[in-house]
Scaffold this active site. Structure first.
Site, PDB file in Angstrom:
ATOM      1  N   LYS A 279      96.176 -45.264 -13.268  1.00  0.00           N
ATOM      2  CA  LYS A 279      97.402 -45.477 -12.638  1.00  0.00           C
ATOM      3  C   LYS A 279      97.617 -46.849 -12.034  1.00  0.00           C
ATOM      4  O   LYS A 279      97.148 -47.272 -11.047  1.00  0.00           O
ATOM      5  CB  LYS A 279      97.351 -44.417 -11.293  1.00  0.00           C
ATOM      6  CG  LYS A 279      98.826 -44.430 -10.944  1.00  0.00           C
ATOM      7  CD  LYS A 279      98.866 -43.213  -9.782  1.00  0.00           C
ATOM      8  CE  LYS A 279     100.194 -43.078  -9.151  1.00  0.00           C
ATOM      9  NZ  LYS A 279     100.149 -42.090  -8.175  1.00  0.00           N
TER      10      LYS A 279
ATOM     11  N   ASP B 155     103.682 -33.366  -2.883  1.00  0.00           N
ATOM     12  CA  ASP B 155     104.677 -33.599  -4.027  1.00  0.00           C
ATOM     13  C   ASP B 155     104.024 -32.580  -5.024  1.00  0.00           C
ATOM     14  O   ASP B 155     103.897 -32.939  -6.055  1.00  0.00           O
ATOM     15  CB  ASP B 155     104.255 -34.911  -4.309  1.00  0.00           C
ATOM     16  CG  ASP B 155     105.463 -35.341  -5.242  1.00  0.00           C
ATOM     17  OD1 ASP B 155     106.343 -34.594  -5.537  1.00  0.00           O
ATOM     18  OD2 ASP B 155     105.252 -36.341  -6.040  1.00  0.00           O
TER      19      ASP B 155
END
Length: 715
Positions: free
Chosen positions: A442, A539
Site C-alpha cells: 500500500k 471504515d
C-alpha cells in the site's frame, strides 16, 4: 531528410499499388476503388464477407457490403469507411426515428475504437449507445444541455454544451443508438434547437458547429462524415494458427508477410520493405528498384539494386558510405591522415563522456542514499528499530523493515499492471518478494509528519494482530517520503466486487454469505475486545472485506483506524473513513447528510415493519435461506442500524449471535429478539452501525452505464 522523403514516397507508391483488384475483376465501383481481398461479386473476393455489391441505380454507382448492405465510402489496407446514420428525435415531429442499430456480428469487421467516437448533439439531449463486445454487454452515453443559443460556441467542441461525446470500447461489433430528451419543458430552446441526435462518427471528420442544432443542416452534414471499420483476414485466427492450413492461408504468396491485427480479430498480409504491390495476389509483392531513377535514387555515386534492398558504394579512389544523406563519397587524400585524427578525437571525447557519466551517477547515487536516510529518520525509522529490537528480546513477533529497492523490485518499479486497486488513502500494488511470497503493498498519498510517533505505534500494534479473518500486516518501508505498508496478499478480490459485479452476483451462496458475515463480526469483535490494545476500524464496508479463494473473509484497510487505550471509553478523534459508513453519532455538522443519503437504511427498516422484507432480497437468498432464519438476521441488522449507540449490540454480541444463527437449527423463540433484550453493559464503543449509502454519479456529462449501480425503487 532526402532518404526519409524517398522512403515515405516509396511507402505511398506501395500503398497505391496495393489497391489492386483481382485480375479480370471490376477495379472500381463509382468513385471507390475495390482492392483484393475485396471484390465486386463473390468470385472476385477472398470470402463472401469481403464481397461488394455495386448498385448501379445511383449516379455515380455506389458500393455496398454484400452481407450487411452498408454503403462503402472507401477501402484501405486496414480499414473500411461506411456511410453514417443518426438517431433523431424532434419535439414537433413524431416521424423521426430516435433509434438505430448497426450489426457487424459474424463478419470480419469491428468499429474502430481508435478513430470513432459516439456523439450526442442538441440542447436537451440524452444519447445512449449499447451493444456487444464479444460476449459482454456494453452501455454508455453522454448528456448535452444548453439554455440559450448564445451559450453554445463552436470552440467548446463537444464538452456537454450543445454537443457531447464519449469513446467506444475495443472490439465492438454491434451497437444500438437511442436518443431522448432530458426534460419536457423546452420552450426556451425550440427556436434554435428543436431536435436531438445520437450517432457514431470518425472523430477527425466531425467538427461541431452551432448550425448543427438545425435539422436540415445537420442531416446534410452527417452524410459526409463516415464511420471507420477495422478489418482483418481469418476471424479469431493468428498468423501462427492460420499458417497451419496452407491452402486457406491468405499470405501464402511469394514475398508476402503476415502480421497479427492489434485492434480487431484476425491477421493481415503485407509486402515487406523493399517490395510493393498487393500481398493477397499471386506475385503481388514485387521488388522496388530504388536505383531505377538515377536522379532520385538514394546513392551519391554507385547504386546496386538487390531483391528487397539496395546498396550504395563509392568508386575506386574515394571513400565514404556512398549515400546522399550520409558521408557520400570523398577523394582519398594521402597528405593528411584524416581518419587517424578523427578516430583520436572521437576516442578522447568518448573517454571524457564516460568519466563525466561515472561522476554524475556516483553523485546521484550518493544523494539518493542520503535522501533515503533522511526519510527513514523522518518517518520514525529509529524509533521502530528500537521497538523491533525490544520485541525480539521479549520473543514477540515484530515488523520487517523493507528497503525501497526491495519493494521496487517486487512491484516491477510500481508498474501500472501491478495495481490491485486505488482509493482515497492511496494505491495498492501486487508484489512478489525474492522468496516468491506474493504480498500487497500500500502506497499512501499523504503523510502527516506530526503523527510519526503515533504511526509507528500503530504499525507495532497491527503487526501483533493475529486473527485468521484479519489481513496480516507483514511490515513497512520507511525510506520513501510516504511510508509503504506490506500486507499478505488476498487473491479473490473484495466483497463489494462479488456483490455488485453482475457476472459474480450468484457466485456466493446463502451459506457462504452467513459465514462471511460471522467471520467479519468475529474479526471486529477481536479487534475491539481481544487485542492487546483495542483497535476501532472506523471504515468497515464491503470494499474493505477481502475474500480468499474459498470465500474466507479478511478484514482489511486500517487507514482510518484508531487505537483506544483500555481505560478510554470515548473516541474523540476526528471523523475519518467513507462518509456513507460512519456511525451517525460521529457525524459533525460539516458531515451532516441528507435524507437521500439515509434512504436505503430507512427503506430497509420500513420494509421490515411493513412485512415487505422479501421484496428486497435476491432470488437465490429466498431460495436457499429459511424464512425464519432470514428474518432473524434482518432483525439483527435492524438493531445494528439503531441511531443511538447504547441501543445497538456490541460487536462481541453480534459475532456470538451470528455464529449461533449459522451453526444451529432454529428453535421456536430462539430468534428475533427485540431491542430491549440486548445486553449493553460493556464495550459501548464497539459500534456495529453500517449505513447503506445511496449512489451519486458525477455531473461531467459523460458516463458508462456499466458502472451505475441500480437504485432501490421508491415506496
Amino acid at each position: 531528410m532526402l532518404l526519409q522523403f524517398l522512403i515515405c514516397l516509396s511507402w505511398l507508391t506501395s500503398a497505391s499499388a496495393a489497391l489492386e483488384a483481382k485480375p479480370g475483376c471490376q477495379p472500381t465501383c463509382g468513385n471507390v476503388k475495390i482492392p483484393y481481398p475485396f471484390g465486386v461479386g463473390s468470385k472476385c473476393s477472398i470470402h463472401p464477407s469481403y464481397s461488394i455489391d455495386c448498385n448501379k441505380s445511383y449516379n455515380p454507382h455506389r458500393p455496398f457490403l454484400s452481407t450487411k448492405n452498408l454503403q462503402v465510402v472507401s477501402i484501405s489496407q486496414t480499414e473500411v469507411r461506411i456511410s453514417n446514420q443518426a438517431a433523431v428525435s424532434c419535439h414537433d415531429d413524431l416521424t423521426k426515428i430516435n433509434y438505430t442499430q448497426t450489426n457487424l456480428s459474424g463478419t470480419p469487421y469491428t468499429f474502430s475504437d481508435r478513430k470513432n467516437e459516439f456523439y450526442g448533439v442538441g440542447c436537451n439531449t440524452v444519447a445512449l449507445i449499447g451493444g456487444l463486445v464479444g460476449n459482454r454487454s456494453y452501455v454508455g452515453g453522454c448528456i448535452s444541455y444548453c439554455e440559450t443559443k448564445d451559450s453554445v460556441k463552436a470552440d467548446m467542441n463537444c464538452s456537454g454544451i450543445g454537443c457531447c461525446q464519449t469513446p467506444i470500447p475495443e472490439g465492438l461489433q454491434l451497437f444500438e443508438t437511442y436518443v431522448g430528451s432530458i426534460e419536457e419543458n423546452i420552450t426556451n430552446i425550440t427556436s434554435f434547437g428543436n431536435c436531438t441526435y445520437g450517432f457514431m462518427a470518425e472523430q477527425t471528420k466531425y467538427q461541431f458547429s452551432v448550425s448543427d442544432l438545425q435539422y436540415d443542416r445537420f442531416i446534410n452534414k452527417i452524410k459526409d462524415v463516415p464511420v471507420v471499420l477495422d478489418w482483418a483476414i481469418g476471424e479469431n485466427l493468428t498468423c501462427e494458427k492460420a499458417l497451419q492450413d496452407p491452402e486457406t492461408f491468405a499470405c501464402k504468396y511469394k514475398n508476402a508477410t503476415c502480421y497479427n491485427a492489434s485492434n480487431t480479430y484476425g491477421y493481415r498480409c503485407n509486402c515487406p520493405s523493399g517490395y510493393e504491390g498487393n500481398p493477397y495476389l499471386i506475385d503481388g509483392c514485387q521488388d522496388v528498384n530504388e536505383c531505377e531513377d538515377h536522379n532520385d535514387n538514394p546513392c551519391a555515386s554507385i547504386c546496386t539494386n538487390n531483391l528487397g534492398k539496395y546498396t550504395c558504394s563509392c568508386p575506386k579512389g574515394e571513400h565514404g558510405d556512398g549515400m546522399k544523406n550520409g558521408t557520400g563519397c570523398t577523394r582519398n587524400d594521402k597528405k593528411f591522415p584524416m581518419i587517424i585524427v578523427t578516430l583520436g578525437v572521437s576516442l578522447g571525447l568518448l573517454c571524457l563522456l564516460l568519466c563525466i557519466s561515472w561522476l554524475y551517477f556516483s553523485l546521484k547515487k550518493r544523494k539518493l542514499v542520503k535522501l533515503r536516510e533522511k526519510f527513514f529518520r523522518q518517518n520514525g525509522g529509529l524509533l521502530l528499530k528500537r521497538k523491533i529490537s525490544s520485541s525480539h528480546e521479549s520473543g514477540v513477533e515484530s515488523a520487517k523493515l523493507f528497503t525501497s529497492n526491495e519493494l521496487k523490485l517486487a512491484t516491477n518499479n510500481y508498474d501500472e499492471s501491478r495495481i490491485l486497486g486505488k482509493g482515497g488513502f492511496g494505491t495498492v500494488y501486487k508484489g512478489i518478494l525474492p522468496d516468491k511470497r506474493i504480498v500487497a503493498i500500500k502506497k499512501s498519498k499523504l503523510v502527516d509528519k506530526s503523527q510519526t510517533e503515533q504511526f509507528i505505534n500503530e504499525v507495532e500494534i497491527l503487526i501483533q494482530v493475529n486473527h485468521r479473518n484479519v489481513v496480516k500486516l507483514l511490515g513497512c518501508c520507511l525510506e520513501n517520503e510516504v511510508p509503504l505498508l506490506v500486507y499478505e496478499y488476498i487473491s479473490n478480490g473484495n466483497l463489494y466486487e462479488h456483490i455488485h459485479n453482475i457476472s459474480r452476483m450468484s457466485s456466493i451462496s446463502w451459506e457462504d454469505r452467513l459465514r462471511i458475515a460471522a467471520e467479519t463480526a468475529g474479526a471486529l469483535a477481536y479487534l475491539h475486545s481481544a487485542a492487546s490494545i483495542p483497535v476501532i476500524h472506523r471504515d468497515v464496508k464491503s470494499a474493505n472485506i477481502l475474500l480468499e479463494g474459498n470465500y474466507t473473509a479478511k478484514v482489511a484497510d486500517f487507514g482510518a483506524s484508531r487505537l483506544v487505550p483500555l481505560d478510554q471509553t470515548q473516541i474523540t478523534t476526528l471523523v475519518q473513513g467513507t462518509l456513507g459508513y460512519l456511525d451517525p453519532e460521529d457525524e459533525t455538522p460539516e458531515f451532516e447528510r441528507s435524507e437521500e443519503e439515509r434512504y436505503l437504511a430507512t427503506y430497509f427498516i420500513v420494509s421490515l415493519k411493513e412485512n415487505r422484507l422479501f421484496q428486497l432480497l435476491e432470488p437465490r437468498i429466498i431460495e436457499e435461506g429459511k424464512s425464519k432464519q432470514i428474518i432473524a438476521y434482518s432483525e439483527l441488522a435492524k438493531r445494528c442500524l439503531n441511531l443511538k449507540g447504547e441501543k445497538r449490540p456490541t460487536m462481541k454480541e453480534v459475532a456470538m449471535e451470528l455464529e449461533g444463527l449459522r451453526r444451529f437449527e432454529m428453535h421456536p423463540g430462539a430468534l428475533g429478539r427485540n431491542d430491549d433484550s440486548t445486553s449493553l453493559q460493556s464495550e459501548s464503543n464497539d459500534i456495529c452501525y453500517v449505513e447503506l449509502s445511496s449512489y451519486k454519479d458525477d455531473a461531467s456529462g459523460q458516463y458508462s452505464m456499466e458502472e451505475m449501480p441500480a437504485k432501490v425503487p421508491p415506496r
